[in-house]
Design a protein around this motif. Structure first.
Motif, mmCIF file in Angstrom:
data_model
loop_
_atom_site.group_PDB
_atom_site.id
_atom_site.type_symbol
_atom_site.label_atom_id
_atom_site.label_comp_id
_atom_site.label_asym_id
_atom_site.label_seq_id
_atom_site.Cartn_x
_atom_site.Cartn_y
_atom_site.Cartn_z
ATOM 1 N N UNK A 25 -0.033 8.934 8.234
ATOM 2 C CA UNK A 25 -0.346 6.813 7.789
ATOM 3 C C UNK A 25 0.056 7.062 6.188
ATOM 4 N N UNK A 26 -0.277 7.716 6.043
ATOM 5 C CA UNK A 26 -0.303 8.162 4.270
ATOM 6 C C UNK A 26 0.158 9.937 3.867
ATOM 7 N N UNK A 69 5.575 0.680 1.485
ATOM 8 C CA UNK A 69 5.082 0.494 1.225
ATOM 9 C C UNK A 69 3.874 0.616 0.784
ATOM 10 N N UNK A 70 2.853 1.227 1.762
ATOM 11 C CA UNK A 70 1.254 1.636 2.292
ATOM 12 C C UNK A 70 0.993 2.979 1.625
ATOM 13 N N UNK A 100 6.633 -2.922 11.693
ATOM 14 C CA UNK A 100 6.427 -1.200 10.627
ATOM 15 C C UNK A 100 6.897 -2.104 9.188
ATOM 16 N N UNK A 101 6.751 -1.191 7.962
ATOM 17 C CA UNK A 101 7.347 -1.720 6.977
ATOM 18 C C UNK A 101 8.489 -1.265 7.266
ATOM 19 N N UNK A 121 5.186 -9.432 -5.649
ATOM 20 C CA UNK A 121 4.249 -8.483 -5.859
ATOM 21 C C UNK A 121 4.911 -7.821 -7.115
ATOM 22 N N UNK A 181 3.037 4.644 4.132
ATOM 23 C CA UNK A 181 2.875 5.771 5.163
ATOM 24 C C UNK A 181 4.515 5.976 5.520
#
Lengths: 401, 402
Positions: free
Chosen positions: B270-271, B389-390, B161-162, B204, B392
């Motif tokens: 998730x978010x 970063x997304x 995962x991140x 990025x 999550x």
């Protein structure tokens, strides 16, 4: 009181084709999908063959994602998930709290490879190749596309990953933490792993022949297996088509070696016995074992020992086969694809064959399914998965009837 | 979750100290482990700083030739696990391995080895492929090696995962302990510094950029991690590992183990939004007894984290706030476990390190309590937050037991 967990949808892509129909007919007929690798130059390698998916065209219209930014792995996943979700009657109706639990060993390695190849060769490398490279991004992208805001988990326990993912999803529903879950495993054919398994001298230069006395290695494949798991009363109340029930799952680890399995089979045996205990069934209640059966000397001897230990005398009668002989070893996808095939074979009442099996090995005294199209009444089946680093998992399915 | 599982051991290998004591000492004294990166060349790069580990020798912690050629990420994980087991007063040569589990969170895992293996393949062809490097380059190599070193036979898992992968690993560890009825479970996160990862985040625009010709002190203009700051400009990359020993509370009490804290709840989404995190801290009547171990890393999501915490906690008062990232860097999967470790020590010792979050803050975080010096306070609850970063992420709640 633990909840009962059923399968209401499945999706699959392997070298045999896209979708359940082509895969199950190919498997039950004993079709060999292994060919010379076409996606990269194999002239410098010992082994030259693999189970590549040819002619896959990604046609899904995406709501959230841009296809140009996706790795082949995610495109395969999206296609298989659509198949599974459609079968479950949940297309465009998947509840947003559905967890996604996926197993993989490589993630978007094809994109990573392409990026890094350019860097190493001193060329310009597109940063967009990295947007779907890391192994957790495929699950994140799936959640994004299907509008799922619950958890997205990525498990990487080498070749046991796919079974672990389905096992975790099973456990989540069983414990009452979710009603519906999306689980499975995937991996793509890429030179990185091909070179790695070749360097370990684990790849066959002839044929993948699991449990045969003359077996001399595995053959790599690629693909995806997806299962929609559902709490039984939830599936019943919405009149969903119940394909099978998952009745047990078990896992363990070897604590032995980073690539070799523990030769006594104790670790693998513990996973199988935990699955049987979880299911509340005995060794004699199992009608078919879908083996991990990679075709390497080490794995198959170890697995045979584990099966003998757990199933005792019954181990000589229970039909055992490894479909890796036909589609190759799908690594993180293996356990998931094998789960899908196991369930379909169970419902069709036909045993998947273990092709290329010719010479019995006294070290593997099992009832290997050496002919295709053999009918059998399969009420309950075990699917085994064992991986590098000593990860072991076993899952038990029961026919829906 | 009813505080069924407790933390009884902590092991850390961080840029700000090897071992729990050195790590804590750096937190108390605000001694950052951020340095000019030496393990690869940062010339012509926009940033140069990293939480780099130097003078680490696995042999001094775990003299075992089987792991001498393992990747750094595996070595950090092995040493942290050894520290955690010792800290818990346990002996892996004596335990029943089938009752012990291991979950390791990773983001990039052995990326140095993956890169090296692939570069040789591209430059020199198939015959250059090294089986040794390949087998230690796989994502689950840190967990595989650690299970081998410490006889973990109950279950061994790698969660990819991140940034929140560490907290995901804790949630997963609890699940497998219940599922396989394990007595204890090592849970950790591990990460290694790598030029490709560094370049990628730099491309990025996520790494805090520095001025090549002028060295600024951290926390002021220029390169450096400024969580929750208005002028935050990215993160500084770090490396290391942290491993916790989780045990069933009853067993831990019976064997008179030191209990740092109990796992009270984990919320994962998730978010993460202020809507779907509603109720994460419902059982906390008095925020003055809360310590926040935040995961903000100087990126856009800092404000999401601040908003959620504000909505959930501000009504109950002012909690203390901490953030280890200016001290150790963004260590990805290892970060969440290091945050949890720091929070568990805060609860157990009743001491709060000086807050690293101070200057030029966004309004959403200005409602908390910033202690300039270390404070002796018996905190009851710690909330560990981590957002990737997304978007999550996870919130972990720990409770004091003493």
């Amino acid at each position: 009181m633990k909840h009962r967990v059923v399968v209401t949808g499945m999706g699959i892509i392997t070298a045999l084709g896209v979708g359940k129909k082509e895969n199950i007919s190919g498997i039950l007929e004993g079709q060999n999908a292994i060919k010379k690798i076409a996606s990269f130059d194999v002239s410098g390698y010992r082994g030259k063959t693999g189970g590549e998916i040819s002619g896959f065209n990604f046609s899904k219209k995406l709501k959230q994602l841009k296809p140009s930014r996706l790795d082949r792995a995610t495109k395969l996943l999206l296609t298989s998930i659509d198949e599974a979700v459609a079968e479950a009657g949940l297309l465009n109706r998947l509840p947003s709290n559905t967890p996604v639990i996926l197993g993989t060993t490589l993630g978007g390695m094809l994109s990573g490879e392409a990026y890094h190849r350019n860097i190493v060769s001193g060329k310009k490398a597109k940063p967009s190749l990295l947007l779907d490279y890391l192994a957790h991004y495929q699950a994140i992208h799936i959640a994004e596309e299907y509008g799922l805001d619950s958890a997205a988990f990525t498990i990487s326990n080498a070749c046991a990953s796919g079974t672990n993912a389905i096992g975790l999803a099973y456990n989540e529903i069983r414990a009452g933490n979710a009603e519906i879950a999306l689980a499975g495993g995937y991996d793509t054919m890429c030179e990185f792993t091909f070179a790695g398994f070749n360097s370990l001298q684990a790849v066959t230069q002839t044929l993948c022949r699991p449990f045969d006395k003359n077996r001399d290695g595995l053959v790599l494949g690629e693909g995806v297996g997806i299962i929609v798991l559902e709490e039984m009363s939830c599936a019943v109340s919405r009149n969903a088509n119940i394909i099978a029930e998952i009745i047990g799952y078990g896992e363990s680890s070897d604590a032995f070696h980073i690539t070799r399995p523990e030769p006594s089979g104790d670790g693998a045996g513990l996973a199988i016995s935990r699955a049987l205990t979880c299911a509340g069934v005995g060794a004699s209640d199992i009608d078919y074992i879908n083996a991990h059966g990679t075709g390497t000397p080490y794995n198959d001897a170890m697995e045979a020992k584990a099966i003998q230990k757990i199933f005792g005398n019954a181990s000589q009668n229970i039909p055992v086969s490894s479909i890796k002989s036909m589609i190759g070893h799908l690594l993180g996808g293996a356990g998931a694809v094998e789960a899908v095939i196991t369930v379909m074979a169970m419902n069709k009442g036909v045993l998947p064959p273990n092709i290329n099996y010719q010479t019995p090995d006294p070290d593997c005294p099992l009832n290997i399914v050496d002919k295709s199209e053999q009918p059998a009444s399969i009420k309950r089946a075990v699917s085994n998965s064992f991986g590098f680093g000593g990860a072991n998992a076993a899952i038990i399915f029961q026919g829906a009837a | 979750m009813s505080e069924e599982f407790v933390i009884t051991g902590i092991g850390v290998v961080s840029p700000a100290g090897i071992g729990k004591e050195a790590f804590w000492d750096s937190l108390i004294n605000c001694k950052a482990g951020i340095k000019d990166i030496r393990c690869f060349d940062t010339k012509n790069k926009k940033s140069r700083l990293g939480g780099e580990i130097r003078d680490f020798d696995l042999d001094a912690v775990l003299p075992d030739k089987r792991f001498r050629r393992a990747a750094n990420v595996s070595k950090y994980c092995l040493a942290s696990a050894k520290f955690a087991i010792d800290d818990a007063g346990l002996d892996s040569t004596k335990w029943d391995g089938t009752k012990v589990g291991l979950v390791v969170g990773v983001t990039h895992s052995a990326i140095n080895y993956s890169r090296e293996f692939h570069a040789a393949l591209v430059k020199e062809g198939p015959l250059s492929a090294s089986p040794m490097i390949f087998s230690d380059s796989v994502l689950n190599a840190p967990a595989g090696n650690t299970s081998i070193a410490f006889n973990v036979k109950g279950a061994t898992h790698t969660i990819v995962g991140g940034v929140p992968a560490g907290l995901h690993a804790i949630s997963y560890a609890i699940k497998i302990m219940k599922m396989s009825n394990l007595d204890m479970c090592l849970v950790g996160g591990a990460e290694e510094l790598d030029s490709l990862v560094f370049d990628t985040y730099s491309r990025f625009g996520l790494l805090s950029p520095g001025d090549r010709f002028q060295i600024y002190p951290q926390g002021e203009q220029g390169e450096g991690m400024k969580p929750f700051a208005i002028d935050r400009n990215g993160f500084v990359i770090g490396e290391g590992a942290c491993v916790l020993m989780l045990e069933k509370k009853k067993a831990a009490i019976e064997r008179k183990a030191t209990i740092y804290a109990a796992i009270s709840s984990i919320h994962t989404a998730m978010s993460l939004t202020t809507e779907n995190c509603s109720g994460i801290c419902n059982d906390i009547p008095d925020a003055a007894g809360i310590y926040l171990s935040t995961g903000a890393n100087g990126t856009a999501n800092d404000s999401t984290e601040a908003k959620i915490l504000k909505k959930e906690i501000a009504k109950n008062g002012k909690p203390y706030i901490g953030n280890i990232k200016p001290i150790v860097g963004e260590c990805f999967a290892a970060s969440g476990i290091m945050q949890a470790a720091s929070a568990a020590i805060v609860l157990c010792k009743g001491v709060i390190p000086p807050s690293t979050i101070r200057h030029n803050l966004i309004p959403e975080i200005q409602w908390v309590r910033f202690n300039r010096f270390e404070e002796k306070v018996k905190i009851k609850t710690a909330i560990v937050s981590s957002i990737g970063l997304e978007g999550e992420g996870s919130f972990l709640t720990l409770k004091r037991q003493t």
